[in-house]
Scaffold this active site. Sequence first.
Site, PDB file in Angstrom:
ATOM      1  N   ASP A 168       0.822  -1.209   0.000  1.00  0.00           N
ATOM      2  CA  ASP A 168       0.000   0.000   0.000  1.00  0.00           C
ATOM      3  C   ASP A 168       0.857   1.261   0.000  1.00  0.00           C
ATOM      4  OD1 ASP A 168      -2.508   1.305   0.084  1.00  0.00           O
ATOM      5  OD2 ASP A 168      -2.336   1.585   2.243  1.00  0.00           O
ATOM      6  N   HIS A 197      -5.903   6.124   8.048  1.00  0.00           N
ATOM      7  CA  HIS A 197      -4.999   7.078   7.406  1.00  0.00           C
ATOM      8  C   HIS A 197      -4.892   8.344   8.250  1.00  0.00           C
ATOM      9  CE1 HIS A 197      -4.713   5.457   3.029  1.00  0.00           C
ATOM     10  NE2 HIS A 197      -4.480   4.537   3.920  1.00  0.00           N
ATOM     11  N   CYS A 209       1.008  10.330  -0.229  1.00  0.00           N
ATOM     12  CA  CYS A 209       1.467  11.694   0.058  1.00  0.00           C
ATOM     13  C   CYS A 209       0.858  12.619  -0.978  1.00  0.00           C
ATOM     14  CB  CYS A 209       2.977  11.780  -0.027  1.00  0.00           C
ATOM     15  SG  CYS A 209       3.780  10.806   1.216  1.00  0.00           S
ATOM     16  N   ASN A 238      -0.838   7.096   4.984  1.00  0.00           N
ATOM     17  CA  ASN A 238      -0.797   5.942   5.874  1.00  0.00           C
ATOM     18  C   ASN A 238      -0.257   6.290   7.254  1.00  0.00           C
ATOM     19  OD1 ASN A 238      -1.777   3.567   4.573  1.00  0.00           O
ATOM     20  ND2 ASN A 238      -0.078   3.729   3.121  1.00  0.00           N
TER      21      ASN A 238
END
Lengths: 315, 315
Positions: B29, B225, B256, B265
């Site tokens: 991820d 997140h 980002c 994350n």
Amino acid sequence: MPPEVGLPSRHRVPGLPERVTVYEVGARDGLQAEAVPVPTAAKVRMIRELLAAGLPMVEATSFVSPRWIPQLADAPEVVAGLAEAGLDLARHPVLVPNDRGLDRALEAGAGALAVFVSATETFARRNLNMERWEAVEAAQKVTERGALEGRPVRGYVSMVFGDPWEGPVAPGQVAEVARALLDAGCYEVSLGDTIGVGTPGHVGAVVDAVVAAGVPRERLALHLHDTYGQALANVYAGLLAGVETFDASVGGIGGCPYAGSATGNLATEDLLWMLTGLGVETGVDLDAAMRAGLAVTTLLGRPSPSRVVQALRPN
Amino acid sequence: MPPEVGLPSRHRVPGLPERVTVYEVGARDGLQAEAVPVPTAAKVRMIRELLAAGLPMVEATSFVSPRWIPQLADAPEVVAGLAEAGLDLARHPVLVPNDRGLDRALEAGAGALAVFVSATETFARRNLNMERWEAVEAAQKVTERGALEGRPVRGYVSMVFGDPWEGPVAPGQVAEVARALLDAGCYEVSLGDTIGVGTPGHVGAVVDAVVAAGVPRERLALHLHDTYGQALANVYAGLLAGVETFDASVGGIGGCPYAGSATGNLATEDLLWMLTGLGVETGVDLDAAMRAGLAVTTLLGRPSPSRVVQALRPN
């Protein structure tokens, strides 16, 4: 690009306070730690904008010696600027480290005061140049004098969760200092995680110890730093423990010891986002607070470390 | 400079799990969202280092079409590299978006699988190019085939707390999708706050709704997140709600969208710090996890957005 995200949806948690006070420290605790000097007029504007955003308490400056903190050497001019703008100075406490600071603050017309002490011996010696209890007694005297002059006095306790020299701090050690400030006449005691090492269980333990020592829960505030990313989780633990006042710094300003975007102070914007989601009233307009914060971080020449600002207003 | 701060002091909170599983998603991820390509050998090294640090589950890669995510085009080589290193592939699930992905994953020798669906209609259409329930049924079929092949299958639900197009998502809508994945044979369902808009009360409401729909609490994971800085507060709410598995990405890599240091994350390091303070066991060595994360963020050419890393290992 997806449409812009608005505010989070509200989900109340049983037992949380309906309403809390966000106590804004950016103009004092934030700016005292920033290298870039901010003009007096910009400070006054910042405080006015934060007040207009709905923040009920906006700490204004510190009457610490200008030799120690030149960033706040204009403390008398800041207070004068707020008075000229017709603001209620009781909503803008100024920090007074000692009798000399109190003299200067009263002379400048300050309407509310704040004193500070250390929960630990080493920090008292290094930061205040006194024994821990000697510093507590000095703060008590300043508090008593301030109260005699009719000024409400807030008390700060530093190094509540850990001290870089002494390690973990016993909650009982915090409790006795907090109680001493209350006994001297402080209307509120703010417990500071100066180095940001607190975690949620620790917050509950400290609040319980301080309440057990006789400090009413509603007279406690938490001043949490985000150095290790724990500040909001710790606020949540504080809410669950019944605390109703939380200190924060708009734009997360102050205390950037390492990286440009690392924060010391919890960003007011991130706190407001969480409180909004929890359905806890603050009376603050997040968007207006964000604009006030962006004006300051722009002056400081760096991006806001607030995650909320980074997400909503990339700068 | 004060001496270096060690780990936080431990303060257990009654009712929290004694031990939780930190499910590491950085290699999949995280890297799928990073622009800088990472060589296959570096990915294998990263996964091995994370495993050596004590992380029990380290998701390895995704068998999504290389046209969509070129960063993970080397999925078969990553799995081969892990097999050559003698690792237990059941601890390294690979994401399979569809039947074609499943074919490729099985051919490569993957030992565990993960499927994903959307809690919302709009995201299903935009990201999966299917109706929401059509996507759920497709994931169910992939899960059933994977299970028939003897592979454990993890289910991911995206957009659990909010959707940028649809706004807030009803917890009941999440619950029916989560239950469908469980019914198809997923051993665990991970609820993803894809855009980071969740707050602690919302986390409790969603967990309760999913459990009420028949998904056992111990088969739930939270994938939070940090877009709005809420991830750790939400983890704490998840712990209080009895969740025992939390996804995180070492070095906070991936997602980002705006600033170089803004995270999507949750950083594994920040999660481990909080769990250490809460006295919740993970079996992970924080220092070793930090070193593995720093190796990756160095390759990516940017500082780690983890607050813990910024505080302890300024880079």
